[in-house]
Design a protein around this motif. Structure first.
Motif, short mmCIF file in Angstrom:
data_model
loop_
_atom_site.label_atom_id
_atom_site.label_comp_id
_atom_site.label_asym_id
_atom_site.label_seq_id
_atom_site.Cartn_x
_atom_site.Cartn_y
_atom_site.Cartn_z
N LEU A 150 -11.45 14.31 43.73
CA LEU A 150 -10.31 13.43 43.90
C LEU A 150 -10.42 12.57 45.16
CD1 LEU A 150 -7.44 15.91 42.91
CD2 LEU A 150 -8.74 14.35 41.44
N SER A 151 -9.83 11.36 45.08
CA SER A 151 -9.83 10.42 46.20
C SER A 151 -8.38 10.02 46.52
CB SER A 151 -10.65 9.17 45.87
OG SER A 151 -11.97 9.51 45.53
N PRO A 152 -7.67 10.81 47.31
CA PRO A 152 -6.27 10.50 47.63
C PRO A 152 -6.16 9.39 48.67
CG PRO A 152 -6.93 12.53 48.70
CD PRO A 152 -8.11 12.10 47.89
N THR A 153 -5.15 8.55 48.54
CA THR A 153 -4.88 7.47 49.49
C THR A 153 -3.39 7.43 49.78
OG1 THR A 153 -6.72 6.14 48.61
CG2 THR A 153 -5.08 5.01 49.98
N ALA A 198 1.74 7.59 47.56
CA ALA A 198 0.32 7.91 47.61
C ALA A 198 -0.28 7.74 46.22
CB ALA A 198 0.10 9.33 48.12
N VAL A 199 -1.57 7.46 46.19
CA VAL A 199 -2.31 7.32 44.93
C VAL A 199 -3.49 8.28 44.95
CG1 VAL A 199 -3.80 5.78 43.59
CG2 VAL A 199 -1.67 4.92 44.51
N ILE A 200 -3.67 8.98 43.84
CA ILE A 200 -4.85 9.84 43.67
C ILE A 200 -5.60 9.32 42.44
CG2 ILE A 200 -5.71 12.16 43.25
CD1 ILE A 200 -3.17 13.24 44.54
N ARG A 201 -6.73 8.70 42.68
CA ARG A 201 -7.53 8.18 41.57
C ARG A 201 -8.26 9.32 40.86
NH1 ARG A 201 -10.95 3.66 44.60
NH2 ARG A 201 -10.65 5.15 46.30
N LEU A 202 -8.34 9.24 39.54
CA LEU A 202 -9.08 10.22 38.75
C LEU A 202 -10.39 9.60 38.30
CD1 LEU A 202 -6.27 11.73 36.46
CD2 LEU A 202 -6.97 12.43 38.76
N ILE A 204 -2.66 18.85 39.56
CA ILE A 204 -2.64 18.15 40.85
C ILE A 204 -1.25 18.21 41.47
CG2 ILE A 204 -2.90 15.89 41.96
CD1 ILE A 204 -5.02 15.24 39.82
N THR A 205 -0.25 17.97 40.64
CA THR A 205 1.13 18.01 41.12
C THR A 205 1.50 19.40 41.62
OG1 THR A 205 1.71 16.28 39.52
CG2 THR A 205 3.52 17.51 40.51
N LYS A 206 1.05 20.43 40.89
CA LYS A 206 1.38 21.81 41.26
C LYS A 206 0.76 22.19 42.60
CE LYS A 206 2.73 26.11 40.73
NZ LYS A 206 4.17 26.47 40.84
N PHE A 207 -0.48 21.76 42.81
CA PHE A 207 -1.21 22.17 44.02
C PHE A 207 -1.36 21.00 45.00
CE2 PHE A 207 -3.08 24.76 40.47
CZ PHE A 207 -2.39 25.92 40.77
N VAL A 208 -0.37 20.12 45.02
CA VAL A 208 -0.45 18.93 45.87
C VAL A 208 -0.47 19.29 47.35
CG1 VAL A 208 2.03 18.49 46.10
CG2 VAL A 208 0.42 16.56 46.07
N ASN A 209 0.02 20.48 47.69
CA ASN A 209 0.02 20.92 49.09
C ASN A 209 -1.40 21.06 49.63
OD1 ASN A 209 -0.01 23.28 47.21
ND2 ASN A 209 -0.31 24.42 49.13
N LEU A 210 -2.39 21.23 48.73
CA LEU A 210 -3.79 21.29 49.17
C LEU A 210 -4.30 19.92 49.58
CD1 LEU A 210 -5.25 23.66 46.40
CD2 LEU A 210 -4.53 24.26 48.72
N PHE A 224 -1.80 17.07 50.32
CA PHE A 224 -0.80 16.55 51.26
C PHE A 224 0.06 17.70 51.77
CE2 PHE A 224 -1.57 12.95 48.32
CZ PHE A 224 -2.03 12.01 49.25
N PRO A 225 -0.45 18.46 52.73
CA PRO A 225 0.36 19.57 53.26
C PRO A 225 1.60 19.06 53.98
CG PRO A 225 -1.64 19.25 54.57
CD PRO A 225 -1.76 18.36 53.38
#
Length: 434
Positions: free
Chosen positions: A146-149, A181-185, A209-215, A217-218
């Protein structure tokens, strides 16, 4: 002749032809309708839904893109007819939206019928053991892709390539400030994660991704999350009189990757402010935006097909080897020396054609091979045989059709490889597809 027949007859006298865009949509509606066939297994019904979705992608990237290009160049009517361009665009976009609704309804229908064998489940339905397994699977196999921005003045909205998709997040800081924020797949990221166990149960990757988003964006809380998917203008304008057709195709392919957005599908759970933000950042026209409460990217459901039992799919077809080829110990030249051979596909193996070229490539008595190629990847046995033949000193001539839509890049690569091996390559005829 009744009143209705008279009206139809008068209309046909005026136009003579159906509009090609609306006619194509009618064709794809018939493709989708195959899911209603009572004699088709459920897996194949699901496949037809994915095929219809893929077809609609191409329709937007080429046909709707072409109409938008005409409008941009100032056309008011369709060339060769008196039909107003803006009216046709409106009709085509409205009908495409209806087709998308039909595809979603078909998908939901087949999923419900598959329920006892295969299920796309909500993460809330997983037990503690399954949730622990999913957490590990996500951390090891999905997270590294994943590439989060985080979107702010320093980090602008990332470029999303054609057919690109991602997750748009509205997050709240500890001070209840809203950030996006955007997470490209990437293409390498699966759309479904199969839950460990005997049964066929999947969760959508966006749910994981939504469930474990804390990994990722803590210290942030999710306010809203939704998928989006982009299609870009992929229609190529080629000058058939160009001195270097191959170079022009290569330049056009680079421009295609950054074409204007012709379709932006997004989940319908976002606020109007977020929708306007997305529209502005991605420079998408309002008419190109489609909101849905359904699954974004129905093309991806073919991932599930690989897991379904054979009883839910068509029986595998095994083509036969022509008897005369067997009689001559698979020596193709010996078989055709006796008399001409007609190979009837799909009932007989296409491998006979491949074997003919492979045998010819290694035969010192073969002087020349002439071959037309339309959709052949560089790694195919046919391509390898032609390259081998050229390297062995055989005069290989290949006619490669660069206009094979969405295979242009493969064909350019193949042309380069053949030329490097010493083959003579030509590129079809101007104004025509070969």
């Amino acid at each position: 002749m009744n009143h209705t027949e008279k009206l139809i007859d008068n209309e046909e006298k005026k136009t003579h032809f159906f509009d090609r865009e609306l006619s194509w949509l009618s064709f794809n509606e018939r493709v989708l309708s195959q899911y209603l066939r009572p004699d088709f297994p459920l897996g194949e019904k699901l496949r037809f839904i994915a095929i219809s979705a893929n077809n609609l992608d191409e329709f937007f990237m080429v046909r709707i893109a072409g109409l938008r290009q005409l409008k941009k160049r100032g056309y008011l009517t369709i060339p060769g007819s008196d039909q107003r361009l803006d009216e046709l665009l409106t009709r085509v976009i409205d009908r495409s939206a209806k087709l998308r609704l039909q595809q979603q309804a078909a998908f939901n229908c087949i999923l419900s019928q598959l329920g006892k064998v295969c299920e796309i489940t909500d993460i809330k339905n997983l037990n503690k053991q399954e949730l622990h397994w999913l957490n590990n699977q996500f951390s090891e196999s999905i997270l590294p892709l994943l590439s989060p921005t985080t979107l702010d003045p320093i980090h602008p909205f990332p470029f999303i390539q054609n057919k690109g998709k991602g997750l748009l997040l509205e997050l709240l800081t500890q001070k209840d400030e809203l950030i996006r924020a955007v997470i490209r797949l990437p293409d390498s990221c699966p759309r479904f994660i199969r839950i460990s166990g005997a049964s066929l149960r999947f969760v959508k990757v966006e749910d994981a991704i939504t469930k474990f988003v804390n990994l990722i964006f803590p210290k942030y809380k999710i306010k809203k999350a939704g998928m989006f998917r982009v299609l870009r203008d992929s229609e190529m304008q080629i000058d058939d009189e160009a001195s270097d057709l191959l170079s022009q195709f290569e330049s056009s392919l680079k421009r295609r990757r950054r074409g204007e957005i012709v379709s932006l599908v997004i989940s319908d759970n976002f606020s109007k402010a977020t929708l306007n933000f997305l529209k502005r950042e991605m420079r998408a026209d309002t008419s190109a935006i489609y909101q849905t409460s359904g699954f974004v990217g129905l093309q991806d459901v073919d991932e599930i097909l690989r897991h379904l039992p054979q009883k839910l799919l068509f029986k595998k077809w095994n083509a036969r080897l022509p008897q005369r080829i067997i009689d001559f110990n698979q020596d193709i030249f010996a078989a055709i020396k006796q008399k001409d051979l007609l190979v009837h596909h799909p009932f007989e193996e296409f491998g006979v054609v491949i074997k003919l070229l492979e045998q010819a490539a290694n035969d010192p008595d073969v002087l020349a091979i002439r071959q037309t190629l339309y959709r052949t990847t560089s790694g195919s046995p046919i391509a390898k045989a032609l390259i081998k033949a050229a390297e062995n000193g055989i005069a290989v001539t290949a006619v490669i059709e660069l206009k094979a839509r969405f295979d242009e890049e493969n064909n350019i690569k193949l042309a380069r490889e053949l030329e490097k091996a010493g083959a003579q390559v030509t590129y079809g005829l101007g104004q025509l597809k070969v």
